[in-house]
Write a protein that holds these residues in place. Structure first.
Motif, PDB file in Angstrom:
ATOM      1  N   LEU A  53       0.818  -1.205   0.000  1.00  0.00           N
ATOM      2  CA  LEU A  53       0.000   0.000   0.000  1.00  0.00           C
ATOM      3  C   LEU A  53       0.852   1.255   0.000  1.00  0.00           C
ATOM      4  N   ALA A  54       1.954   1.227   0.727  1.00  0.00           N
ATOM      5  CA  ALA A  54       2.824   2.404   0.776  1.00  0.00           C
ATOM      6  C   ALA A  54       3.486   2.663  -0.575  1.00  0.00           C
ATOM      7  N   THR A  56       2.361   2.238  -3.502  1.00  0.00           N
ATOM      8  CA  THR A  56       1.495   2.875  -4.493  1.00  0.00           C
ATOM      9  C   THR A  56       1.656   4.392  -4.486  1.00  0.00           C
ATOM     10  N   ALA A  57       2.024   4.959  -3.350  1.00  0.00           N
ATOM     11  CA  ALA A  57       2.317   6.397  -3.289  1.00  0.00           C
ATOM     12  C   ALA A  57       3.769   6.680  -3.621  1.00  0.00           C
ATOM     13  N   ASN A  79      -4.377   3.535 -10.192  1.00  0.00           N
ATOM     14  CA  ASN A  79      -4.134   3.149  -8.807  1.00  0.00           C
ATOM     15  C   ASN A  79      -5.450   3.125  -8.024  1.00  0.00           C
ATOM     16  N   VAL A  81      -5.762   2.682  -4.796  1.00  0.00           N
ATOM     17  CA  VAL A  81      -5.529   3.049  -3.395  1.00  0.00           C
ATOM     18  C   VAL A  81      -5.494   4.563  -3.274  1.00  0.00           C
ATOM     19  N   ALA A  86      -2.392   5.366   1.458  1.00  0.00           N
ATOM     20  CA  ALA A  86      -0.995   4.996   1.215  1.00  0.00           C
ATOM     21  C   ALA A  86      -0.053   5.716   2.177  1.00  0.00           C
ATOM     22  N   CYS A  89      -0.346   4.115   5.631  1.00  0.00           N
ATOM     23  CA  CYS A  89       0.353   2.827   5.639  1.00  0.00           C
ATOM     24  C   CYS A  89       1.869   3.023   5.646  1.00  0.00           C
ATOM     25  N   SER A  90       2.355   4.050   4.983  1.00  0.00           N
ATOM     26  CA  SER A  90       3.794   4.338   5.022  1.00  0.00           C
ATOM     27  C   SER A  90       4.239   4.670   6.440  1.00  0.00           C
TER      28      SER A  90
END
Length: 403
Positions: A53-54, A56-57, A79, A81, A86, A89-90
């Motif tokens: 998930l992270a 994707t950013a 994307n 998400v 994102a 999640c990061s």
């Protein structure tokens, strides 16, 4: 990826509810190994899902995208998400990594201290210390040591002393400190596994109780030794990293020893195994979906579509390419950005072959080419477009140039 990447979180939450209920109902040895598998799989899946998930950013950062290379605009459009998810999640992944490091350092220091204390203690496996306070615990080391105080020996009779020593010896022989270390590290990565720590401590003590009962042949004596040791050491401080006979919920341990051993109950193990398999499969599916998403936004596919041989079914893609290139050239001439070099001349030579190729079904690659040409046509200073002439990213190198 819209659903599969979130399944590890749901599985972790479900296991956090089921483990405290299921662990006491299983044979302690099986329960301990089941909790080890649960901790390793769910902690790894938790970290993997957060990383997916992270990224994707992270993949939309121009400096990262130019390493692909892929189109940031196309990746952002495909994307599923949200950016806020994102980013959260990061941050969660960073916190998990930091917590893992702090816990690992703390546990390593405790193990080193226990090893040093083992080396300083006199005698062999059993070390009796002259202390009126009742204490008894197992110190992990190479080899481990059983530490018993004079006060504890005075509080128990001969049969209870044998049961106590058998209990502590089981902790050392089965290396229960490794189980504890694994659960603590997994709980540091995945905070939903915190209930597993309490259940794991109880399971390890029950495992040692059953080993002591098998050694002495008297479950009542072991239950009495556990109860009297717990009463004697109430409120006493224990060595960090040590395992003691008075650990865990003592009334439940005594009640389990006074009852016959439980028959193996396989339903919790089967349900737990199915949940772990679901967790791994969903994470693998999410990783495959993410790989396909990034691969679909990569520029090299656009180059392949442009250089396709006649007869491969590229008519729709060729029309999109030509229209996108014409718009890009017109915008470049109006903005004063120099036209691309020999890479575009080489593509012009192939354009007629693309248009002559019959058939359809290549709309996806046509959209990739259109996104690529749109990225190239943006004027200088537009952020988020890697590899565009005049745009920060790869100065002096055109996307698709194979030099």
């Amino acid at each position: 990826m819209r659903v599969s990447v979130y399944i590890p979180f749901a599985v972790s939450a479900l296991l956090a509810v089921l483990v405290p209920w299921a662990a006491p109902r299983l044979p302690p040895r099986r329960a301990a190994w089941a909790l080890i598998c649960t901790a390793l799989v769910t902690a790894g899946a938790w970290a993997g899902a957060l990383a997916l998930l992270a990224f994707t950013a992270v993949g939309q950062i121009p400096e990262v995208a130019e390493q692909g290379p892929w189109s940031v605009s196309l990746l952002r459009a495909e994307n599923p998400v949200r950016l806020v998810v994102a980013v959260i999640c990061s941050l969660a992944l960073a916190v998990s990594v930091l917590a893992f490091g702090v816990t690992a350092r703390r546990q390593a220091r405790a193990l080193l201290r226990a090893r040093r204390d083992c080396a300083r203690l006199p005698g062999g496996e059993l070390a009796v210390i002259d202390d009126p306070r009742p204490e008894a615990y197992a110190l992990p080391g190479a080899p481990g040591r059983i530490v018993v105080s004079r006060g504890m020996l005075c509080a128990l009779d001969d049969a209870e002393r044998q049961a106590l020593l058998a209990h502590e010896r089981a902790h050392l022989s089965h290396r229960h400190h490794v189980f504890q270390l694994t659960w603590r590290l997994a709980a540091a990565v995945n905070p939903l596994l915190r209930p597993l720590l309490r259940s794991g401590a109880f399971v390890l003590e029950r495992w040692a109780d059953e080993e002591a009962a098998a050694t002495t042949g008297d479950r009542t004596t072991v239950a009495r030794a556990v109860a009297r040791a717990a009463l004697a050491t109430s409120g006493a401080r224990r060595h960090p990293g040590a395992l003691a006979a008075d650990g865990g919920p003592v009334p439940r341990r005594v009640r389990a020893l006074l009852n016959p051993p439980r028959r193996p109950w396989r339903l919790p193990l089967i349900v737990g195994a199915l949940l772990l398999v679901l967790c791994c499969e969903s994470l693998a599916e999410a990783a495959a979906d993410m790989d396909a998403m990034f691969a679909g936004a990569m520029y090299p596919r656009c180059t392949f579509a442009e250089h396709a041989a006649p007869g491969a079914g590229r008519r729709a893609g060729g029309v999109v390419v030509r229209e996108a290139r014409q718009r890009a050239r017109a915008e470049q001439q109006e903005s004063g950005v120099p036209l691309p070099g020999r890479a575009d001349h080489r593509r012009d030579a192939d354009e007629s072959g693309i248009e002559r190729a019959g058939g359809a079904g290549e709309g996806h690659r046509g959209h990739l080419c259109e996104a690529r040409e749109a990225d190239r046509a943006l004027p200088a200073g537009v952020p988020g477009v890697p590899g565009v002439p005049g745009v920060p990213g790869v100065p002096g190198k055109e996307v698709g140039d194979d030099r």
